[in-house]
Design a protein around this motif. Sequence first.
Motif, short mmCIF file in Angstrom:
data_model
loop_
_atom_site.label_atom_id
_atom_site.label_comp_id
_atom_site.label_asym_id
_atom_site.label_seq_id
_atom_site.Cartn_x
_atom_site.Cartn_y
_atom_site.Cartn_z
N PRO A 12 0.83 -1.21 0.00
CA PRO A 12 0.00 0.00 0.00
C PRO A 12 0.87 1.26 0.00
N ARG A 13 0.26 2.36 -0.41
CA ARG A 13 0.97 3.64 -0.52
C ARG A 13 1.69 4.02 0.77
N SER A 14 1.04 3.83 1.92
CA SER A 14 1.68 4.21 3.18
C SER A 14 2.93 3.39 3.43
N ALA A 18 6.68 4.79 3.79
CA ALA A 18 7.54 4.40 4.92
C ALA A 18 8.88 3.89 4.41
N GLN A 19 8.85 3.14 3.33
CA GLN A 19 10.09 2.63 2.75
C GLN A 19 10.94 3.78 2.21
N PHE A 20 10.31 4.74 1.53
CA PHE A 20 11.02 5.91 1.03
C PHE A 20 11.66 6.68 2.18
N ALA A 42 12.42 13.41 4.66
CA ALA A 42 11.69 12.55 3.72
C ALA A 42 10.19 12.57 4.02
N ALA A 43 9.84 12.50 5.30
CA ALA A 43 8.43 12.51 5.68
C ALA A 43 7.76 13.80 5.23
N LEU A 44 8.46 14.92 5.35
CA LEU A 44 7.89 16.20 4.93
C LEU A 44 7.81 16.29 3.40
N GLN A 56 2.42 15.01 14.63
CA GLN A 56 2.18 14.20 13.43
C GLN A 56 3.47 13.52 12.97
N LEU A 57 4.57 14.26 12.99
CA LEU A 57 5.84 13.67 12.61
C LEU A 57 6.24 12.55 13.56
N ALA A 58 6.05 12.78 14.86
CA ALA A 58 6.39 11.74 15.84
C ALA A 58 5.58 10.48 15.60
N GLU A 59 4.31 10.65 15.28
CA GLU A 59 3.45 9.49 15.02
C GLU A 59 3.87 8.79 13.74
N THR A 60 4.07 9.55 12.68
CA THR A 60 4.47 8.97 11.40
C THR A 60 5.77 8.20 11.51
#
Length: 168
Positions: A12-14, A18-20, A42-44, A56-60
Amino acid sequence: MPDESSSSPSPPRSEKKAQFIEEMGQLLASFGIPHMAGRILAALLVATPAEQSAEQLAETLQASRGSISTMTRLLEAPGIIERVRKPGDRRTYYRNTPDGWHRAMEREAASMSTLRALAEKGLALMEGESAAARRGIEESVEFFRFWEREMDAVLDRWLASREEEKRK
């Protein structure tokens, strides 16, 4: 019975995001940037919405708020990410800075100019020394001068390229 030779469905996209994020964190860590800073960047870069709070970043990223706070400051310093506020919201959000890479490279170029100037002082100190003794500092000065010229040209070409794209 499903065909065993068929490829498994794509993640799935998420999971792909996560891999990226992990790959970026690992790559930037190989450049000397803390792994978590690379993951935040990367997350941003792939965040929806683009602005993300520390929570949100901490959760992601499954990371502590302290780590997020420390690493966002590290990424803010060169201008790669920036803090933003939303009207009526007291939280701070982060996003990748528009033209952040350009800004970071401009700062890098300025740092290289400072390093070149210092190396030139070292070269002056070595006046009268043997060629073998001067070799390291001379090569350093030559490299820094070359790097400055080339980086200025690269940054100018980047800006020209952006302007050309806007005209299209």
